[in-house]
Design an enzyme around this catalytic site. Structure first.
Site, PDB file in Angstrom:
ATOM      1  N   CYS A 139      22.032  20.457  31.383  1.00  0.00           N
ATOM      2  CA  CYS A 139      23.129  20.158  32.314  1.00  0.00           C
ATOM      3  C   CYS A 139      23.149  21.126  33.480  1.00  0.00           C
ATOM      4  CB  CYS A 139      24.467  20.176  31.573  1.00  0.00           C
ATOM      5  SG  CYS A 139      24.910  21.789  30.871  1.00  0.00           S
ATOM      6  N   HIS A 276      29.597  22.954  29.364  1.00  0.00           N
ATOM      7  CA  HIS A 276      28.884  21.896  30.090  1.00  0.00           C
ATOM      8  C   HIS A 276      28.980  22.117  31.594  1.00  0.00           C
ATOM      9  CE1 HIS A 276      26.930  18.104  30.547  1.00  0.00           C
ATOM     10  NE2 HIS A 276      27.980  17.421  30.964  1.00  0.00           N
ATOM     11  N   ASN A 296      28.638  13.567  36.358  1.00  0.00           N
ATOM     12  CA  ASN A 296      28.049  14.030  35.108  1.00  0.00           C
ATOM     13  C   ASN A 296      26.561  13.683  35.096  1.00  0.00           C
ATOM     14  OD1 ASN A 296      27.871  15.151  32.571  1.00  0.00           O
ATOM     15  ND2 ASN A 296      29.148  13.638  31.542  1.00  0.00           N
TER      16      ASN A 296
END
EC number: 3.4.22.38
Length: 329
Positions: A139, A276, A296
């Site tokens: 991520c 994240h 995302n």
């Protein structure tokens, strides 16, 4: 009456899904997301997780219809995973233990004038399509690349897909699919004098040897800046004045896993449990609820075509302003 209604929600939800309908939905879900399992036992255990998640989604949405929540959930490709598995396999933020902010890297907002009430860099052509990191803790690489892409567009007028795999393989201070941190990525690009394009260095979703090639270089940076910790007003200024910003959040809740639409706010989101990395590409207000527009890296099947609106100015919900940074070009 209100209390009785809430108490009845689990009962109503359960009644919505008799066994034969669950069987049909399970088979349809497997077909939709091309799910296959190694054994019957594995499928049974995964279906139990899926049923638990489906029940959670149903109850939440019934509550949302009564005004309890400002967002809705939906089943997606993560339906057979627990929230713990999602964090383990599909996040990847790893904050350095010795991380310290210095005046050299601190972003000092320009407070003159009023920031726009809303900003959306997708509409300005600063944001590339949503990607899918897969089951690799990368991520941080996608968040970093997104911020670099925005600055590249701002400086050159060109929007290009940059290579997260370049960062996964080559940023020695990070741990590839084992996790990493965005400012380490920006430092690498600065010291390396460049990062390759996605075309030159495609994403494979696993750790490989560093294969950076200067002939594929598509961008470079001169360093980075960090937003004052926990300051949403400073983050708003940065988004408005600078462009898309790398941010860190708590993505460990089932509510985040199955977000579909609306402004996400879960009081259980822990601003001290940042796991994240995502990309803030704007902000605004929906039905009276202020929000951040977040990109995302879980593919377009997640959220609202890969995006989530996260609560803004609600006590730094999910820690969104705690570890925000951007590259300098």
């Amino acid at each position: 009456m209100w209390g009785l209604t809430v108490l009845l929600l689990p009962v109503v939800s359960f009644a919505l899904y008799p066994e034969e309908i669950l069987d049909t939905q399970w088979e349809l879900w497997k077909k939709t997301y091309r799910k296959q399992y190694n054994s019957k036992g594995d499928e049974i255990s995964r279906r139990l997780i899926w049923e638990k998640n489906l029940k959670h989604i149903s109850i939440h949405n019934l509550e949302a219809s009564l005004g309890v929540h400002t967002y809705e959930l939906a089943m997606n490709h993560l339906g057979d995973m627990t929230s713990e598995e999602v964090v383990q396999k599909m996040t990847g933020l790893k904050v350095p233990a010795s991380r310290s902010r210095s005046n050299d890297t601190l972003y000092i907002p320009d407070w003159e004038g009023r920031a726009p009430d809303s900003v959306d860099y997708r509409k300005k052509g600063y944001v590339t399509p949503v990607k899918n990191q897969g089951q690799c803790g990368s991520c941080w690489a996608f968040s970093s690349v997104g911020a670099l892409e925005g600055q590249l567009k701002k400086k050159t007028g060109k929007l290009l897909n940059l290579s997260p795999q370049n960062l996964v393989d080559c940023v020695s201070e990070n741990d590839g699919c084992g996790g990493g941190y965005m400012t380490n990525a920006f430092q690498y690009v600065q010291k390396n004098r460049g990062i390759d394009s996605e075309d030159a260095y495609p994403y494979v979703g696993q750790d490989e040897n560093c294969m950076y090639n200067p002939t594929g270089k598509a961008a470079k940076c001169r360093g980075y800046r960090e937003i004052p910790e926990g300051n949403e007003k400073a983050l708003k200024r940065a988004v408005a004045r600078v462009g898309p910003i790398s941010v860190a959040i708590d993505a460990s809740l089932t509510s985040f896993q199955f977000y579909r639409k609306g402004v996400y706010y879960d009081e259980n989101c822990n601003s001290d449990n940042l796991n994240h990395a995502v990309l803030a590409v704007g902000y605004g207000i929906q039905k009276g609820n202020k929000h951040w527009i977040i990109k995302n890296s879980w593919g377009e099947n997640w959220g609202n075509k890969g995006y989530i609106l996260m609560a803004r100015n609600k006590n730094n919900a999910c820690g969104i302003a705690n570890l925000a940074s951007f590259p300098k070009m």
